[in-house]
Design an enzyme around this catalytic site. Structure first.
Site, PDB file in Angstrom:
ATOM      1  N   ILE A 112      -4.225  -4.415  22.134  1.00 35.42           N
ATOM      2  CA  ILE A 112      -5.136  -5.320  21.162  1.00 35.42           C
ATOM      3  C   ILE A 112      -4.142  -6.524  21.201  1.00 35.42           C
ATOM      4  O   ILE A 112      -3.077  -7.010  21.111  1.00 35.42           O
ATOM      5  CB  ILE A 112      -6.137  -4.935  20.205  1.00 35.42           C
ATOM      6  CG1 ILE A 112      -6.548  -4.005  19.792  1.00 35.42           C
ATOM      7  CG2 ILE A 112      -6.484  -6.548  19.682  1.00 35.42           C
ATOM      8  CD1 ILE A 112      -7.818  -4.131  20.859  1.00 35.42           C
ATOM      9  N   VAL A 148       0.506  -1.226  -0.138  1.00 34.42           N
ATOM     10  CA  VAL A 148      -0.059   0.117   0.170  1.00 34.42           C
ATOM     11  C   VAL A 148       1.233   0.944  -0.033  1.00 34.42           C
ATOM     12  O   VAL A 148       0.787   2.292   0.043  1.00 34.42           O
ATOM     13  CB  VAL A 148      -0.613   0.110   1.651  1.00 34.42           C
ATOM     14  CG1 VAL A 148      -2.250  -1.065   1.091  1.00 34.42           C
ATOM     15  CG2 VAL A 148       0.096   0.183   2.882  1.00 34.42           C
ATOM     16  N   ASN A 161      -7.146  -0.931   6.861  1.00 34.64           N
ATOM     17  CA  ASN A 161      -6.442  -1.706   8.353  1.00 34.64           C
ATOM     18  C   ASN A 161      -4.826  -1.567   7.728  1.00 34.64           C
ATOM     19  O   ASN A 161      -4.010  -1.090   9.092  1.00 34.64           O
ATOM     20  CB  ASN A 161      -6.506  -3.037   8.024  1.00 34.64           C
ATOM     21  CG  ASN A 161      -6.302  -2.793   9.394  1.00 34.64           C
ATOM     22  OD1 ASN A 161      -6.151  -3.008  10.215  1.00 34.64           O
ATOM     23  ND2 ASN A 161      -5.645  -4.768   9.773  1.00 34.64           N
ATOM     24  N   ALA A 203       2.089   9.691  15.420  1.00 32.89           N
ATOM     25  CA  ALA A 203       1.848  10.301  14.429  1.00 32.89           C
ATOM     26  C   ALA A 203       1.418   9.835  13.035  1.00 32.89           C
ATOM     27  O   ALA A 203       0.200  10.794  12.378  1.00 32.89           O
ATOM     28  CB  ALA A 203       3.210  11.308  13.790  1.00 32.89           C
ATOM     29  N   THR A 204       1.853   9.002  13.179  1.00 32.58           N
ATOM     30  CA  THR A 204       1.256   8.527  11.502  1.00 32.58           C
ATOM     31  C   THR A 204      -0.221   8.046  11.854  1.00 32.58           C
ATOM     32  O   THR A 204      -0.664   8.251  11.192  1.00 32.58           O
ATOM     33  CB  THR A 204       1.871   6.798  11.249  1.00 32.58           C
ATOM     34  OG1 THR A 204       1.315   6.102  11.901  1.00 32.58           O
ATOM     35  CG2 THR A 204       3.232   7.129  11.002  1.00 32.58           C
ATOM     36  N   SER A 212      -5.703   4.971  15.871  1.00 36.72           N
ATOM     37  CA  SER A 212      -5.186   4.020  17.783  1.00 36.72           C
ATOM     38  C   SER A 212      -5.035   4.515  18.409  1.00 36.72           C
ATOM     39  O   SER A 212      -5.333   5.721  18.229  1.00 36.72           O
ATOM     40  CB  SER A 212      -3.757   3.893  17.038  1.00 36.72           C
ATOM     41  OG  SER A 212      -2.985   3.381  18.791  1.00 36.72           O
ATOM     42  N   TYR A 217       4.921   6.232  15.448  1.00 36.93           N
ATOM     43  CA  TYR A 217       3.363   5.442  15.132  1.00 36.93           C
ATOM     44  C   TYR A 217       2.381   6.205  15.443  1.00 36.93           C
ATOM     45  O   TYR A 217       1.791   6.450  14.675  1.00 36.93           O
ATOM     46  CB  TYR A 217       2.997   4.394  16.087  1.00 36.93           C
ATOM     47  CG  TYR A 217       2.680   3.618  16.170  1.00 36.93           C
ATOM     48  CD1 TYR A 217       2.264   2.442  14.822  1.00 36.93           C
ATOM     49  CD2 TYR A 217       1.677   3.593  16.783  1.00 36.93           C
ATOM     50  CE1 TYR A 217       0.641   1.718  14.614  1.00 36.93           C
ATOM     51  CE2 TYR A 217       0.711   2.613  16.347  1.00 36.93           C
ATOM     52  CZ  TYR A 217       0.214   1.733  15.959  1.00 36.93           C
ATOM     53  OH  TYR A 217      -0.779   1.206  15.091  1.00 36.93           O
TER      54      TYR A 217
END
Lengths: 81, 250
Positions: free
Chosen positions: B191, B67, B93, B160-161, B145, B158
């Site tokens: 999770i 992706v 996702n 920031a993304t 998230s 992570y």
């Protein structure tokens, strides 16, 4: 009806232009009807008419009727004449 | 290649060979969707699709590609167009995770996280819009998230993304709403997936203790929220971020 005539029809319908309007020399944003929203609708209508899928970059680069005709050829729509 | 089925909703779930994506795919397959599973390579995608079909009795299909590569995403969408002609549901996702204190993360890891999580989501949504316009009551769920809302030490990049994913969700909801396309996000907390496999017993206990509902979440918890947001029951909901986090964001 030739592919090019079908493409002309798509342009006229999508941009709400009269049936006798010459669209062959048309360029993006050259008329008020061909704005960014209409551009999206025009591309969707081309996809429906010719059963193709146009990539984002191709959509951005489709800056004129002539470019649209080239795009059809690239996607293997029957000879655009 | 499956034959297009007008009676089933067509759903694409990116990053669905494992974990949350896989659970979402199975949930949608059980509820009458024809689910196109996606992974980076064809072999894993096909294996996951076959397993989901066997587990659920549903119909599945696959596409594959990175992706982070817009050309690969365009090719995936062309395949969906050729086989199904439309998308009624899209779950974005596909993503990756890496944790490191600021100043300690290699720049290539930073780039990869942004390319997959933020840019990948953007490429996917951009390329899918025209397929969604052809769908019936089309809806999109992006998987963000709790880190995108709250952050945590060691999770800056992570986070920031995943915050970028929330911005994409909110703007897309406003832009696509007039065209009848709903766009929402889920923000999972901790999770039980492979991403949490690095937690030791102490860290796991601390995580559970910090969660008001007193347990780790499951991929099924996230799948249930995503399925709801894609369903007709959520037909007046767009631009929302649903935390599936046991109350971490309170």
């Amino acid at each position: 009806m030739s592919q090019l005539d079908r493409l002309r029809g798509v342009f006229r319908a999508s941009l709400s232009l009269p049936a006798d309007r010459d669209v062959d020399g048309l360029e993006y944003r050259a008329i008020p009807q061909w704005d960014s929203l209409a551009h999206m609708a025009l591309v969707a209508a081309m996809e429906d008419e010719f059963d193709i899928m146009i990539d984002t970059d191709e959509m951005i680069d489709m800056s004129s009727f002539a470019k649209a005709a080239e795009l059809l050829e690239k996607h293997g729509a029957d000879a655009v004449t | 290649m499956p034959t297009p089925s007008p009676d089933r909703r067509v759903a694409l779930v990116t990053g669905s060979t494992l974990g949350i994506g896989r659970a979402v795919a199975a949930r949608l397959a059980r509820t009458g969707h024809e689910v196109v599973l996606h992974g980076r390579d064809q072999e894993r995608s096909a294996k996951a699709a076959a397993e989901v079909a066997a587990e659920t009795g549903g119909r599945t299909d696959t596409v594959h590609g990175d992706v982070a590569d817009p050309a690969a995403v365009s090719a995936m969408m062309r395949e969906v167009h050729r086989r199904h002609g439309r998308l009624d549901a899209l779950v974005i996702n596909a993503g990756g995770h890496a944790a490191s204190l600021l100043g300690m993360m290699h720049s290539d890891v930073v780039s990869r996280l942004f390319h997959v999580n933020a840019l990948g989501a953007t490429h996917t949504l951009q390329a899918a819009v025209k397929l969604l316009r052809r769908g019936t009551d089309p809806a999109v769920v992006l998987v963000s998230s709790v880190m995108g809302r709250k952050g945590a030490p060691g999770q800056a990049v992570y986070s920031a993304t995943k915050a970028a994913v929330l911005g994409l969700t909110l703007a897309a909801a406003k832009e696509l709403g007039p065209q009848g396309i709903r766009v929402n996000a889920v923000a999972p907390g901790y999770i039980q997936t492979d991403m949490l496999s690095t937690l030791d017993d102490r860290a796991r206990a601390d995580t559970v203790a910090a969660t008001p509902l007193g347990r780790l979440g499951t991929a099924g918890d996230v799948a249930a929220a995503a399925a709801f947001l894609l369903s007709a029951d959520a037909c007046f909901i767009t631009g929302q971020v649903i935390g599936v986090d046991g109350g971490l964001v309170l």
